[in-house]
Design a protein around this motif. Structure first.
Motif, PDB file in Angstrom:
ATOM      1  N   GLY A 240       0.813  -1.205   0.000  1.00 21.09           N
ATOM      2  CA  GLY A 240       0.000   0.000   0.000  1.00 21.09           C
ATOM      3  C   GLY A 240       0.845   1.252   0.000  1.00 21.09           C
ATOM      4  N   LEU A 241       0.197   2.360   0.314  1.00 20.64           N
ATOM      5  CA  LEU A 241       0.842   3.674   0.347  1.00 20.64           C
ATOM      6  C   LEU A 241       1.042   4.090   1.796  1.00 20.64           C
ATOM      7  N   VAL A 242       2.239   4.541   2.112  1.00 15.44           N
ATOM      8  CA  VAL A 242       2.549   4.958   3.479  1.00 15.44           C
ATOM      9  C   VAL A 242       3.509   6.146   3.420  1.00 15.44           C
ATOM     10  N   GLN A 243       3.457   6.990   4.421  1.00 15.81           N
ATOM     11  CA  GLN A 243       4.385   8.112   4.493  1.00 15.81           C
ATOM     12  C   GLN A 243       5.741   7.655   5.008  1.00 15.81           C
ATOM     13  N   ALA A 244       6.764   8.395   4.647  1.00 11.70           N
ATOM     14  CA  ALA A 244       8.101   8.107   5.133  1.00 11.70           C
ATOM     15  C   ALA A 244       8.104   8.051   6.663  1.00 11.70           C
ATOM     16  N   GLY A 245       8.805   7.055   7.210  1.00 12.27           N
ATOM     17  CA  GLY A 245       8.824   6.854   8.648  1.00 12.27           C
ATOM     18  C   GLY A 245       7.757   5.903   9.144  1.00 12.27           C
ATOM     19  N   GLY A 246       6.825   5.566   8.292  1.00 13.47           N
ATOM     20  CA  GLY A 246       5.737   4.672   8.672  1.00 13.47           C
ATOM     21  C   GLY A 246       6.116   3.212   8.559  1.00 13.47           C
ATOM     22  N   SER A 247       5.111   2.348   8.769  1.00 12.08           N
ATOM     23  CA  SER A 247       5.327   0.904   8.779  1.00 12.08           C
ATOM     24  C   SER A 247       4.274   0.198   7.936  1.00 12.08           C
ATOM     25  N   LEU A 248       4.651  -0.947   7.427  1.00 13.34           N
ATOM     26  CA  LEU A 248       3.742  -1.847   6.733  1.00 13.34           C
ATOM     27  C   LEU A 248       4.167  -3.273   7.057  1.00 13.34           C
ATOM     28  N   ARG A 249       3.204  -4.204   6.976  1.00 12.14           N
ATOM     29  CA  ARG A 249       3.527  -5.610   7.121  1.00 12.14           C
ATOM     30  C   ARG A 249       3.002  -6.372   5.916  1.00 12.14           C
ATOM     31  N   LEU A 250       3.903  -7.061   5.253  1.00  8.73           N
ATOM     32  CA  LEU A 250       3.538  -7.904   4.125  1.00  8.73           C
ATOM     33  C   LEU A 250       3.377  -9.342   4.586  1.00  8.73           C
ATOM     34  N   SER A 251       2.471 -10.050   3.937  1.00 11.24           N
ATOM     35  CA  SER A 251       2.249 -11.458   4.230  1.00 11.24           C
ATOM     36  C   SER A 251       2.384 -12.263   2.953  1.00 11.24           C
TER      37      SER A 251
ATOM     38  N   TYR B 143       6.037 -13.419   6.899  1.00  7.55           N
ATOM     39  CA  TYR B 143       5.743 -12.003   7.059  1.00  7.55           C
ATOM     40  C   TYR B 143       7.006 -11.178   6.840  1.00  7.55           C
ATOM     41  N   LEU B 144       6.790  -9.935   6.434  1.00 15.87           N
ATOM     42  CA  LEU B 144       7.868  -8.955   6.373  1.00 15.87           C
ATOM     43  C   LEU B 144       7.367  -7.696   7.053  1.00 15.87           C
ATOM     44  N   GLN B 145       7.867  -7.450   8.250  1.00 18.12           N
ATOM     45  CA  GLN B 145       7.529  -6.232   8.968  1.00 18.12           C
ATOM     46  C   GLN B 145       8.499  -5.145   8.541  1.00 18.12           C
ATOM     47  N   MET B 146       7.975  -4.070   8.006  1.00 11.56           N
ATOM     48  CA  MET B 146       8.809  -2.993   7.483  1.00 11.56           C
ATOM     49  C   MET B 146       8.561  -1.733   8.308  1.00 11.56           C
ATOM     50  N   ASN B 147       9.589  -1.286   9.003  1.00  7.89           N
ATOM     51  CA  ASN B 147       9.513  -0.089   9.834  1.00  7.89           C
ATOM     52  C   ASN B 147      10.440   0.989   9.285  1.00  7.89           C
ATOM     53  N   SER B 148      10.214   2.214   9.732  1.00  6.16           N
ATOM     54  CA  SER B 148      11.059   3.347   9.317  1.00  6.16           C
ATOM     55  C   SER B 148      11.211   3.389   7.805  1.00  6.16           C
ATOM     56  N   LEU B 149      10.107   3.272   7.115  1.00  2.81           N
ATOM     57  CA  LEU B 149      10.145   3.210   5.659  1.00  2.81           C
ATOM     58  C   LEU B 149      10.641   4.510   5.052  1.00  2.81           C
ATOM     59  N   LYS B 150      11.358   4.363   3.941  1.00  6.54           N
ATOM     60  CA  LYS B 150      11.938   5.497   3.223  1.00  6.54           C
ATOM     61  C   LYS B 150      11.386   5.512   1.797  1.00  6.54           C
ATOM     62  N   PRO B 151      11.415   6.663   1.154  1.00  6.36           N
ATOM     63  CA  PRO B 151      10.953   6.701  -0.251  1.00  6.36           C
ATOM     64  C   PRO B 151      11.686   5.712  -1.148  1.00  6.36           C
ATOM     65  N   GLU B 152      12.950   5.459  -0.851  1.00  7.22           N
ATOM     66  CA  GLU B 152      13.719   4.519  -1.674  1.00  7.22           C
ATOM     67  C   GLU B 152      13.308   3.067  -1.458  1.00  7.22           C
ATOM     68  N   ASP B 153      12.420   2.805  -0.515  1.00  9.89           N
ATOM     69  CA  ASP B 153      11.862   1.463  -0.341  1.00  9.89           C
ATOM     70  C   ASP B 153      10.713   1.199  -1.307  1.00  9.89           C
ATOM     71  N   THR B 154      10.298   2.236  -2.027  1.00 11.74           N
ATOM     72  CA  THR B 154       9.209   2.082  -2.988  1.00 11.74           C
ATOM     73  C   THR B 154       9.580   1.072  -4.070  1.00 11.74           C
ATOM     74  N   ALA B 155       8.740   0.051  -4.236  1.00 11.66           N
ATOM     75  CA  ALA B 155       9.018  -1.021  -5.192  1.00 11.66           C
ATOM     76  C   ALA B 155       7.848  -1.994  -5.184  1.00 11.66           C
TER      77      ALA B 155
END
Length: 125
Positions: A10-21, A80-92
């Motif tokens: 999904g879409l998240v702001q920089a510094g946010g978190s997402l979890r993939l399954s 699962y992939l817990q992604m924290n402190s997301l950065k714009p360069e993590d976009t993919a």
């Protein structure tokens, strides 16, 4: 034949978190090692994280160490992939993959036999 189904992008702001399954669909009898890769627009597929199903040994790409955590629940064969402190360069587009069992986490795309369809992760600045 193993089919992998990803969810959680999904879409998240920089510094946010997402979890993939990621979970296999259909009948699966063999426990596989699993991993996550990502591919940004115009770039090659990049290793993100991998886990040895038996024992839980993990490995991470340098760009995500300390921010992402890979895990699995054996009872449901879900990764699962817990992604924290997301950065714009993590976009993919993030892909999960499964390989035949081995003692070490697999880090190369060529070491994997099955792939999911991919889920988009977009990090806004």
């Amino acid at each position: 034949q193993v089919q992998l189904v990803e969810s959680g992008g999904g879409l998240v702001q920089a510094g946010g978190s997402l979890r993939l399954s990621c979970a296999p669909s259909g009948r699966t009898f063999t426990i596989y090692n699993m991993g996550w890769f990502r591919q940004a627009l115009g770039k090659e597929r990049e290793f993100v994280a991998a886990i040895v199903w038996s024992g839980g040994r993990t490995n991470y790409g340098d760009s995500v160490k300390g921010r992402f955590t890979i895990s699995r629940v054996s009872a449901t064969n879900t990764m699962y992939l817990q992604m924290n402190s997301l950065k714009p360069e993590d976009t993919a587009v993030y892909y999960c993959a499964a390989s035949r069992p081995s003692s070490s986490p697999n880090v190369k795309p060529t070491e994997y036999d099955y792939w999911g369809q991919g889920t988009q992760v977009t990090v806004s600045s």
